[in-house]
Design an enzyme around this catalytic site. Sequence first.
Site, PDB file in Angstrom:
ATOM      1  N   GLU A  22      -6.894   4.587   7.772  1.00 13.11           N
ATOM      2  CA  GLU A  22      -6.803   5.898   7.535  1.00 13.11           C
ATOM      3  C   GLU A  22      -8.111   6.590   7.048  1.00 13.11           C
ATOM      4  O   GLU A  22      -8.465   7.705   7.117  1.00 13.11           O
ATOM      5  CB  GLU A  22      -5.437   6.266   6.819  1.00 13.11           C
ATOM      6  CG  GLU A  22      -4.116   5.779   7.544  1.00 13.11           C
ATOM      7  CD  GLU A  22      -3.028   5.426   6.731  1.00 13.11           C
ATOM      8  OE1 GLU A  22      -3.045   5.620   5.480  1.00 13.11           O
ATOM      9  OE2 GLU A  22      -2.107   5.013   7.220  1.00 13.11           O
ATOM     10  N   LYS A  74       0.253   4.310  -0.201  1.00 13.50           N
ATOM     11  CA  LYS A  74      -0.482   5.445   0.463  1.00 13.50           C
ATOM     12  C   LYS A  74      -0.196   6.558  -0.811  1.00 13.50           C
ATOM     13  O   LYS A  74      -0.186   6.556  -1.848  1.00 13.50           O
ATOM     14  CB  LYS A  74      -0.001   5.673   1.641  1.00 13.50           C
ATOM     15  CG  LYS A  74       0.148   4.342   2.585  1.00 13.50           C
ATOM     16  CD  LYS A  74       0.169   4.827   4.059  1.00 13.50           C
ATOM     17  CE  LYS A  74       0.331   3.507   4.722  1.00 13.50           C
ATOM     18  NZ  LYS A  74       0.064   3.546   6.173  1.00 13.50           N
ATOM     19  N   SER A 104       3.283  -2.264  10.321  1.00 13.33           N
ATOM     20  CA  SER A 104       4.566  -2.364  10.505  1.00 13.33           C
ATOM     21  C   SER A 104       5.498  -3.501  10.229  1.00 13.33           C
ATOM     22  O   SER A 104       6.387  -4.011  11.076  1.00 13.33           O
ATOM     23  CB  SER A 104       4.998  -1.957  11.867  1.00 13.33           C
ATOM     24  OG  SER A 104       4.537  -0.317  11.957  1.00 13.33           O
ATOM     25  N   GLY A 164       2.097   2.242  10.661  1.00 12.26           N
ATOM     26  CA  GLY A 164       3.046   3.517  10.499  1.00 12.26           C
ATOM     27  C   GLY A 164       3.872   3.724  11.541  1.00 12.26           C
ATOM     28  O   GLY A 164       4.399   4.799  11.759  1.00 12.26           O
ATOM     29  N   GLU A 172      -5.554  -5.167  10.567  1.00 12.79           N
ATOM     30  CA  GLU A 172      -4.524  -4.039  10.775  1.00 12.79           C
ATOM     31  C   GLU A 172      -4.860  -3.214  12.192  1.00 12.79           C
ATOM     32  O   GLU A 172      -5.682  -2.398  11.773  1.00 12.79           O
ATOM     33  CB  GLU A 172      -4.741  -3.245   9.483  1.00 12.79           C
ATOM     34  CG  GLU A 172      -4.290  -3.839   8.299  1.00 12.79           C
ATOM     35  CD  GLU A 172      -3.717  -2.865   7.156  1.00 12.79           C
ATOM     36  OE1 GLU A 172      -2.543  -2.982   6.890  1.00 12.79           O
ATOM     37  OE2 GLU A 172      -4.388  -1.605   7.137  1.00 12.79           O
ATOM     38  N   HIS A 231      -9.378   1.088   4.677  1.00  6.44           N
ATOM     39  CA  HIS A 231      -8.220   1.128   5.530  1.00  6.44           C
ATOM     40  C   HIS A 231      -8.467   2.228   6.635  1.00  6.44           C
ATOM     41  O   HIS A 231      -9.394   3.033   6.723  1.00  6.44           O
ATOM     42  CB  HIS A 231      -7.139   1.806   4.510  1.00  6.44           C
ATOM     43  CG  HIS A 231      -5.814   1.904   5.107  1.00  6.44           C
ATOM     44  ND1 HIS A 231      -5.333   2.830   6.059  1.00  6.44           N
ATOM     45  CD2 HIS A 231      -4.821   0.840   5.051  1.00  6.44           C
ATOM     46  CE1 HIS A 231      -4.010   2.403   6.140  1.00  6.44           C
ATOM     47  NE2 HIS A 231      -3.753   1.380   5.674  1.00  6.44           N
ATOM     48  N   ASN A 265       0.867  -1.456   0.173  1.00  2.00           N
ATOM     49  CA  ASN A 265      -0.002   0.023   0.105  1.00  2.00           C
ATOM     50  C   ASN A 265       0.679   1.239   0.004  1.00  2.00           C
ATOM     51  O   ASN A 265       1.482   1.607   1.178  1.00  2.00           O
ATOM     52  CB  ASN A 265      -0.869  -0.080   1.226  1.00  2.00           C
ATOM     53  CG  ASN A 265      -1.723   1.495   1.277  1.00  2.00           C
ATOM     54  OD1 ASN A 265      -1.910   2.041   0.388  1.00  2.00           O
ATOM     55  ND2 ASN A 265      -2.291   1.595   2.664  1.00  2.00           N
TER      56      ASN A 265
END
Length: 248
Positions: free
Chosen positions: A96, A11, A211, A172, A166, A94, A9
């Site tokens: 985010e 991003k 991560s 991240g 996730e 996701h 991904n």
Amino acid sequence: MRKTIIAGNWKMNASKVSVKSLIDGILSGMEGVNSEVLVCVPFPYMSQVESLIEGSNLKLGAQNININPSGAFTGEVSADMIKDFGAKHVIAGHSERRSLYGETSSVVAEKTKAALGAGLSPLLCVGESLEQREAGKTETVVAEQINAVIELVGIESFDSIIIAYEPVWAIGTGITATPEQAQAVHFFIRNLLGESSENIAQKTPILYGGSMNAGNAVELISCPDIDGGLIGGAALKAEDFLQICKAG
Ligand code: PEP
């Protein structure tokens, strides 16, 4: 037997120059990779990646879609549009997008449905925040996120869905869930699917994201219910990404 899947991904990280060197680097190291590998790239670079990966085993995905097929939705992109540029996959839900753009589980379910309707295989992301984990709500949160999709599209549609667990606190941050923590939630997700269909539960790939890197991928992917990874930061360097691809 479920195949290992490694998904990158990117991003909002790309330029024409970096895309060429990253894809060339990945393609040059794909020999000996047994996992299924895909990259989810920003919309403007889909055409470039489509051309670069032609004839290879690398698959293309997008990071988001609108739930509508077409129309007056300024700035939005449909499932058919990304399919037109060679996408086979799209990320739905996701963290985010859930946290920064207010995507609820019902919106994520609609996006999953739109992707399936266009013949795409969605990567459905689920996971709890640190606060939710500490409050002992991990299973409740993950079940709500998955049940919203089961209710809308039906369990049999999971034949074409990839789930990515996730934990938000691991994305991240450089903090990875331990293999034990990740396996426990993956096992929970598989049992949850199994309540509706044991066949689907056994077939559905459940990836870990948060991560994951070249140093921890082997240990995570060797857990019985972890079928690969969704990789953010480490997907931006061909060498690191390839090492993860070879962990499967
Ligand atoms: C992600 O963006 O889905 C992700 C897992 O990111 P990272 O690998 O950087 O934690």
